[in-house]
Enzyme design. Structure first.
Site, PDB file in Angstrom:
ATOM      1  N   GLU A 130      20.225  20.199  30.574  1.00 63.60           N
ATOM      2  CA  GLU A 130      19.760  19.536  29.358  1.00 63.60           C
ATOM      3  C   GLU A 130      19.842  20.524  28.213  1.00 63.60           C
ATOM      4  O   GLU A 130      19.564  21.719  28.389  1.00 63.60           O
ATOM      5  CB  GLU A 130      18.333  19.026  29.502  1.00 63.60           C
ATOM      6  CG  GLU A 130      17.817  18.387  28.215  1.00 63.60           C
ATOM      7  CD  GLU A 130      16.524  17.604  28.370  1.00 63.60           C
ATOM      8  OE1 GLU A 130      16.178  16.851  27.443  1.00 63.60           O
ATOM      9  OE2 GLU A 130      15.867  17.739  29.418  1.00 63.60           O
TER      10      GLU A 130
ATOM     11  N   CYS B  83      15.311  14.168  27.813  1.00 63.90           N
ATOM     12  CA  CYS B  83      14.845  13.635  26.523  1.00 63.90           C
ATOM     13  C   CYS B  83      15.850  13.890  25.414  1.00 63.90           C
ATOM     14  O   CYS B  83      15.843  13.185  24.396  1.00 63.90           O
ATOM     15  CB  CYS B  83      13.499  14.247  26.173  1.00 63.90           C
ATOM     16  SG  CYS B  83      12.162  13.793  27.292  1.00 63.90           S
TER      17      CYS B  83
ATOM     18  N   ASN C 147      16.666   7.553  30.332  1.00 65.02           N
ATOM     19  CA  ASN C 147      15.868   8.618  30.946  1.00 65.02           C
ATOM     20  C   ASN C 147      14.384   8.365  30.713  1.00 65.02           C
ATOM     21  O   ASN C 147      13.952   8.216  29.565  1.00 65.02           O
ATOM     22  CB  ASN C 147      16.251   9.976  30.347  1.00 65.02           C
ATOM     23  CG  ASN C 147      15.330  11.090  30.814  1.00 65.02           C
ATOM     24  OD1 ASN C 147      15.415  11.534  31.946  1.00 65.02           O
ATOM     25  ND2 ASN C 147      14.434  11.550  29.931  1.00 65.02           N
ATOM     26  N   GLU C 148      13.608   8.259  31.784  1.00 64.84           N
ATOM     27  CA  GLU C 148      12.142   8.168  31.726  1.00 64.84           C
ATOM     28  C   GLU C 148      11.644   7.052  30.802  1.00 64.84           C
ATOM     29  O   GLU C 148      10.707   7.252  30.026  1.00 64.84           O
ATOM     30  CB  GLU C 148      11.538   9.514  31.282  1.00 64.84           C
ATOM     31  CG  GLU C 148      11.733  10.634  32.287  1.00 64.84           C
ATOM     32  CD  GLU C 148      11.090  11.936  31.835  1.00 64.84           C
ATOM     33  OE1 GLU C 148      10.743  12.049  30.643  1.00 64.84           O
ATOM     34  OE2 GLU C 148      10.953  12.848  32.663  1.00 64.84           O
TER      35      GLU C 148
END
Length: 641
Positions: A46, A250, A368-369
């Protein structure tokens, strides 16, 4: 008082003896087992902690396109600085660049005329890179920039050391013709000395106005020639990951959609990429390590790429499902870029970047999430249907956890993230014991011990994580993939700690959490052997696998055992069901432990907590060993064929 001291000493030795006298036994049946998925162990990248910009990506110049200050001009050009005073030079920004997606350029008005009237060393601009450029003696660096001027140019392009010494310099002169239109300039500089905190300067003594844009400085020696910093790339490769998840996290979502990562802005010629502000981790990136580079690096290290793309959701805003079609098309275009023919629209762009053959992209994650967000399910189903229709072979990861209850939507994998303190992480080694054995498989795409137990990467964190990984390995009929997070941290920008690999401009080291992963590099595609642990301790976790050594092609058994207790433990493993004998020689024991659970590695002591390899004498099918407190131990036994 003396008798009390003698009693306490006796009590201490008696306690250690009692603990050591209790034996935990792992009974292994080598005739039974099941295959661990080929993709079991991988890595996750990331753009966080300057992992790519100022890290894995080899670009030395920070804010190379002068875009970090925003599109409104005049703007800041940080971290660029002016060489000279305001009586000799004026520096500003305007929107005169030749690049449609990068309109900001720097305008330099040189007021002085000639060496006699300009300050010593000339005037211009200087870039310190990402907390200092690492320039090494006898190494070569390619500097590229775009320039236009009111007339001809006479520029010195130099690397300057922290003591103001010139490490390398070339002159670029166009006295034979004016440079009134944008032109690309290139120069290769060879350093005559080493400085880990150098800067790049572009200077002149010629009066007049000139513009600069898209200034790049790259080492010629990069990982497999693909632009990555060699030591960092090699540390990832040494983990032998079978997959590489990227680019987030994120980072993919963005705090707001306007700052989300968009793959189309990260491909093509580097000077044409607009870059963007990563508002979650609070820094600008030129997106040099983009979608193409992630696919290429995956291929270079022998890993399957796992692409995570934005699905119309950020941390703070959501695109309504009826409006999601353009985002779906963006994802489909991304799949065509990776998998399409070199004659297709997006496949042809990939081919023009030097990769005519398709990449082996098989798995994607829709966001994502975001499972709890109101628009996730509606958006997810639209993406799922469109992708399966166009690419039925692509496997899709849902953000929603199915380890406790079934999903209410189709998926090939479900995401599972866990960040916790060490005791809880250790206790989670059984978390998938009761997970459903049907339906989508688990992808543990982010795990780590963090906060107080973890420091900047402690032994305690690594031992807890080792137990957790053994638990996942034993449940690999359900858990098909696992990777640690985050992978990298630049020590100058610790947005998140701990991390697997720590670096600065010229050094790097692995935390204990990095090194323990080396004990799982053989797990992918191995056979998990049937085993039963007989123990009265709550701190012992163990497993056994059979794998083929990639070097000598022989079969080996690897027994891994964690002691999460503060006392030594007797451990026995007993193997039955072998078709052949264990060789008495050639076996090895690998231990990760230390004198203090809070021990960490550092630049000054990078090998304080690392695997310690020793020969295992008189290896056999039945062995007794003593486990150190807070340790993970691996025994590798070779077979007589």
């Amino acid at each position: 008082m003396m008798s009390l001291k003698i009693f306490l000493v006796y009590l201490t030795f008696f306690t250690v003896y009692c603990y050591a006298d209790e034996t935990s036994t792992l009974h292994i049946d080598a005739s039974k087992g099941r295959k661990i998925p080929d993709t079991f162990f991988g890595a996750f990248f990331e753009e966080i902690n300057h992992a790519g910009a100022g890290g894995l990506w080899g670009e030395l110049v920070s804010n190379r396109g002068f875009e970090a200050g925003g599109q409104s001009v005049p703007s800041t050009i940080f971290p660029w600085t002016v060489v000279g005073d305001d009586s000799s030079i004026e520096v500003s920004t305007d929107r005169s660049s030749c690049f449609d997606r990068n309109k900001v350029a720097v305008r330099i008005n040189v007021l002085c005329d000639g060496p006699k009237f300009c300050p010593p060393g000339a005037v211009g601009i200087s870039n310190p890179g990402f907390w200092g450029m690492n320039i090494e003696k006898a190494h070569k660096y390619k500097v590229v920039f775009f320039v236009k001027a009111s007339g001809w140019i006479d520029l010195d392009v130099s690397f300057i050391g922290s003591d103001n010494e010139t490490l390398a310099s070339n002159n670029i002169r166009s006295s034979d013709q004016n440079v009134t239109e944008w032109r690309r300039m290139e120069s290769v500089l060879e350093a005559k000395a080493t400085d880990h905190n150098a800067s790049l300067q572009i200077t002149t003594t010629k009066k007049g106005v000139l513009w600069l844009d898209q200034v790049s400085a790259m080492p010629l020696d990069t990982y497999k020639g693909h632009g990555l910093r060699k030591d960092l790339a090699q540390m990832v490769a040494d983990l032998k990951p079978r997959f590489f998840r990227f680019p987030g996290g994120c980072f993919v979502e963005g705090g707001y959609m306007r700052n989300a990562f968009r793959w189309k802005d990260s491909v093509g010629a580097w000077e044409e990429r607009p870059g963007h502000y990563g508002d979650v981790w609070d820094y600008w990136t030129d997106d040099g390590f983009g979608y193409f580079e992630g696919l290429q690096f995956s291929e270079d290290i022998g890993a399957l790429p796992i692409w995570v793309f934005n699905n119309g959701l950020s941390l703070n805003d959501e695109v309504d499902t009826p409006l999601i079609a353009p985002f779906i098309q963006e994802a489909l275009d991304g799949l065509e870029f990776a998998k399409g023919s070199a004659r297709s629209k997006w496949g042809s762009l990939r081919a023009s970047m030097g990769h005519p053959e398709p990449f082996d992209l098989r798995i994607v994650a829709i966001g994502n999430e975001e499972c709890a967000m109101s628009k996730y399910r509606g958006n997810y189903l639209k993406f799922y249907d469109a992708i399966k229709h166009a690419y039925p072979d692509i496997q899709i990861i849902s953000n929603c956890d199915a380890s406790q209850k079934p999903l209410d939507h189709p998926a090939d994998f479900y995401d599972f993230h866990i960040y916790s303190h060490a005791n809880e992480m250790f206790s989670k080694h059984t978390i998938f014991d009761d997970a459903p054995r049907y339906g989508p498989k688990a992808f543990v795409s982010e795990y780590a011990v963090w906060q107080s137990d973890a420091g900047n990467g402690t032994l305690l964190a690594a031992i807890a994580e080792a137990a957790f990984l053994i638990g996942l390995e034993k449940n690999s009929d359900v858990v098909h993939m696992v990777c640690y997070a985050p992978l990298f941290v630049n020590t100058n920008d610790k947005k998140w700690t701990p991390d697997a690999i720590v670096f600065n401009s010229h050094e790097s080291y692995g935390t204990p959490s990095y090194w323990l992963q080396h004990l799982f590099t053989t797990s992918s595609g191995a056979t998990l052997l049937d085993s039963t642990l007989q123990t009265s301790s709550n701190y012992i976790v163990a497993s056994a696998i059979e794998y083929t050594n990639a070097t000598d092609k022989n079969k080996y058994m690897r027994v891994k055992v964690v002691n999460f207790g503060s006392d030594p433990q007797n451990f026995r493993f007993s193997v039955t069901g072998l078709d052949s004998k264990v060789q008495s020689s050639g076996a090895t024991k690998t231990v990760i432990t230390g004198p203090n659970v809070k021990e960490e590695n550092s630049f000054s002591e990078p090998n304080k907590i690392v695997p310690q390899h020793t020969s295992l004498e008189n290896a056999s099918e039945d062995m007794n060993v003593l486990l150190a407190p807070y340790s993970i131990t691996s025994f590798d036994l070779s077979y007589i064929i």
